[in-house]
Motif scaffolding. Structure first.
Motif, short mmCIF file in Angstrom:
data_model
loop_
_atom_site.label_atom_id
_atom_site.label_comp_id
_atom_site.label_asym_id
_atom_site.label_seq_id
_atom_site.Cartn_x
_atom_site.Cartn_y
_atom_site.Cartn_z
N VAL A 2 -67.96 85.47 -16.85
CA VAL A 2 -69.24 84.76 -17.01
C VAL A 2 -70.07 85.01 -15.77
O VAL A 2 -69.67 84.69 -14.65
CB VAL A 2 -69.02 83.24 -17.21
CG1 VAL A 2 -70.35 82.53 -17.34
CG2 VAL A 2 -68.15 82.99 -18.44
N VAL A 3 -71.21 85.61 -15.96
CA VAL A 3 -72.06 86.02 -14.84
C VAL A 3 -72.63 84.80 -14.12
O VAL A 3 -73.14 83.86 -14.75
CB VAL A 3 -73.21 86.92 -15.34
CG1 VAL A 3 -74.11 87.35 -14.16
CG2 VAL A 3 -72.64 88.15 -16.04
N THR A 4 -72.54 84.84 -12.79
CA THR A 4 -73.10 83.77 -11.95
C THR A 4 -74.29 84.31 -11.18
O THR A 4 -74.52 85.53 -11.12
CB THR A 4 -72.05 83.25 -10.96
OG1 THR A 4 -71.74 84.28 -10.01
CG2 THR A 4 -70.77 82.82 -11.68
N ALA A 5 -75.02 83.41 -10.54
CA ALA A 5 -76.18 83.83 -9.74
C ALA A 5 -75.74 84.73 -8.60
O ALA A 5 -76.47 85.67 -8.22
CB ALA A 5 -76.90 82.60 -9.21
N GLU A 6 -74.55 84.45 -8.03
CA GLU A 6 -74.07 85.27 -6.92
C GLU A 6 -73.71 86.69 -7.36
O GLU A 6 -73.66 87.62 -6.54
CB GLU A 6 -72.83 84.62 -6.29
CG GLU A 6 -73.10 83.32 -5.54
CD GLU A 6 -73.33 82.13 -6.47
OE1 GLU A 6 -72.98 82.26 -7.68
OE2 GLU A 6 -73.86 81.10 -6.01
N ASP A 7 -73.46 86.89 -8.65
CA ASP A 7 -73.09 88.21 -9.15
C ASP A 7 -74.29 89.15 -9.27
O ASP A 7 -74.14 90.38 -9.25
CB ASP A 7 -72.44 88.11 -10.54
CG ASP A 7 -71.14 87.32 -10.51
OD1 ASP A 7 -70.48 87.30 -9.44
OD2 ASP A 7 -70.77 86.75 -11.56
N ILE A 8 -75.48 88.60 -9.40
CA ILE A 8 -76.66 89.42 -9.70
C ILE A 8 -76.91 90.50 -8.63
O ILE A 8 -77.08 91.68 -8.97
CB ILE A 8 -77.92 88.54 -9.89
CG1 ILE A 8 -77.69 87.52 -11.02
CG2 ILE A 8 -79.14 89.41 -10.19
CD1 ILE A 8 -77.35 88.13 -12.36
N PRO A 9 -76.93 90.15 -7.32
CA PRO A 9 -77.16 91.20 -6.32
C PRO A 9 -76.08 92.28 -6.36
O PRO A 9 -76.38 93.46 -6.13
CB PRO A 9 -77.13 90.42 -5.00
CG PRO A 9 -77.44 89.01 -5.36
CD PRO A 9 -76.84 88.81 -6.70
N VAL A 10 -74.85 91.89 -6.64
CA VAL A 10 -73.76 92.88 -6.69
C VAL A 10 -73.98 93.84 -7.86
O VAL A 10 -73.84 95.06 -7.71
CB VAL A 10 -72.40 92.17 -6.82
CG1 VAL A 10 -71.27 93.20 -6.91
CG2 VAL A 10 -72.17 91.23 -5.66
N LEU A 11 -74.32 93.29 -9.00
CA LEU A 11 -74.56 94.12 -10.17
C LEU A 11 -75.73 95.08 -9.96
O LEU A 11 -75.67 96.26 -10.33
CB LEU A 11 -74.81 93.24 -11.40
CG LEU A 11 -73.58 92.47 -11.91
CD1 LEU A 11 -74.01 91.35 -12.85
CD2 LEU A 11 -72.63 93.43 -12.62
N LEU A 12 -76.78 94.58 -9.35
CA LEU A 12 -77.94 95.43 -9.08
C LEU A 12 -77.59 96.54 -8.10
O LEU A 12 -78.07 97.68 -8.22
CB LEU A 12 -79.10 94.58 -8.55
CG LEU A 12 -79.73 93.61 -9.56
CD1 LEU A 12 -80.75 92.70 -8.86
CD2 LEU A 12 -80.40 94.38 -10.70
N SER A 13 -76.72 96.23 -7.10
CA SER A 13 -76.32 97.25 -6.13
C SER A 13 -75.48 98.34 -6.78
O SER A 13 -75.35 99.44 -6.25
CB SER A 13 -75.54 96.61 -4.98
OG SER A 13 -74.25 96.20 -5.40
N MET A 14 -74.89 98.03 -7.93
CA MET A 14 -74.11 99.01 -8.68
C MET A 14 -74.98 99.81 -9.62
O MET A 14 -74.48 100.65 -10.38
CB MET A 14 -73.01 98.29 -9.47
CG MET A 14 -71.96 97.59 -8.61
SD MET A 14 -70.92 96.44 -9.57
CE MET A 14 -70.23 97.53 -10.82
#
Length: 342
Positions: A36-48
């Motif tokens: 389940v995607v969290t707000a903290e995951d967003i920058p990591v996903l974008l960096s990928m």
């Protein structure tokens, strides 16, 4: 599945693993399917580089790649095998024991012909050890229709596509022919080679004889070894068509059923396979040509594991070795990880 912007993905469930690749550092899933995607995951996903994400929308009749991969796993696996966890639609299958790996090629091809799924395996009819990788399955798309997986199960049938046979024949008799060996004029170089190959499968030579070139003595020795409990009898040398080569005639004289005298394999064309019927079982009797003594790999290496696993081979089985039956005599031998016998 539905495609949404990564910034809008908070609270949504990922429908597949999100893999990060940094050459020489990492190639693994940072976020697993079901996360389940969290707000903290967003920058990591974008960096990928994930500016958009596929999130799971469960629909009737549609399977996720990992669910479908588990179906492929189940139609593949026989006894004494273990499988890893599904990862990105792929599952690996390994052996839990030493044995002969068998593949139902026709049914395997039928499943692979369906498309959007694949099963890749090592070649059948070759020995494997505990821990060896046997096969891997994969679903090509991220999701697949359940009816296609039902078609895969139908194409595979009720039995597993793969099986493992244990090596059951453990007691061998060895007959080293040649008058020069019997008289001690020449040291036996054939016996040690054969014993070493048998030892790879845990087979012990409990009976050994040096009958020279007398055909009747060779015949009597074969019968004597079997009478004492030999589960395999090997006769070395004397296998050519020259008049003084008595081994083929001696094996025939025992009334053993000759499967084939000759095989489409080099080295090993003058190989003989027969079965001596005791009433309870068929005991394999092999005539080994001289090449087994000096060549790295021969017909003996192809047939031996199958015989030790209890297979009763027929002439048609040996005939299939023609394509791939030419050993290239590589400077560095990698058998069985080469084309010999395949």
């Amino acid at each position: 599945m539905k495609l949404i912007k990564t910034e809008d993905a908070v609270g949504h469930v990922l429908c597949h693993d999100m893999t990060q690749i940094i050459p020489g550092v990492i190639k693994d899933a940072v976020f697993r399917k079901g996360h389940v995607v969290t707000a903290e995951d967003i920058p990591v996903l974008l960096s990928m580089g994930k500016e958009n994400l596929y999130v799971w929308e469960k629909k009737e009749g549609i399977l996720h790649e990992d669910e479908a991969a588990e179906i492929l796993r189940d139609i593949c696996m026989g006894d004494h095998m273990q499988a890893g966890e599904p990862k990105e639609g792929k599952i690996e299958i390994r052996s839990e024991m030493d044995g002969l790996f068998k593949v139902d090629t026709k049914r395997l091809n039928a499943v692979n012909a369906l498309g959007e799924m694949m099963i890749a395996s090592r070649h059948g009819n070759f020995p494997v050890k505990a821990g060896d990788k046997l096969a891997a399955t994969r679903i090509i798309p991220l999701v697949i229709e359940q009816e296609k997986m039902e078609a895969a199960k139908e194409a595979a049938g009720e039995k597993p596509l793969f099986s493992l046979l244990p090596f059951t024949r453990k007691k061998a008799g060895l007959i080293v022919t040649g008058s020069e060996v019997k008289k001690g004029l020449v040291e036996d170089s054939f016996g040690p080679v054969v014993k070493k190959k048998l030892a790879e499968y845990g087979v012990s030579v409990l009976w050994q004889a040096y009958p020279g070139d007398d055909g009747e003595t060779i015949s009597d020795t074969i019968a004597d070894f079997i009478g004492q409990g030999a589960e395999l009898v090997l006769c070395t040398g004397g296998m050519s068509v020259d008049p003084d080569d008595k081994t083929p005639g001696a094996i025939r004289r025992t009334k053993a059923r000759i499967v084939s005298y000759g095989a489409p394999v080099l080295p090993g064309a003058m190989f003989l396979l027969a079965y001596y019927e005791t009433g309870k079982e068929q005991i394999p009797v092999m005539g080994l040509p001289g090449c087994v003594m000096y060549a790295g790999r021969t017909i003996f290496d192809l047939v031996l594991p199958r015989v030790l696993a209890g297979e009763i081979l027929e002439k048609e089985d040996l005939s299939t070795y023609g394509e791939g039956g030419l050993c290239l005599g590589c400077e560095v031998c990698t058998f069985p990880n080469c084309g010999f016998g395949k």
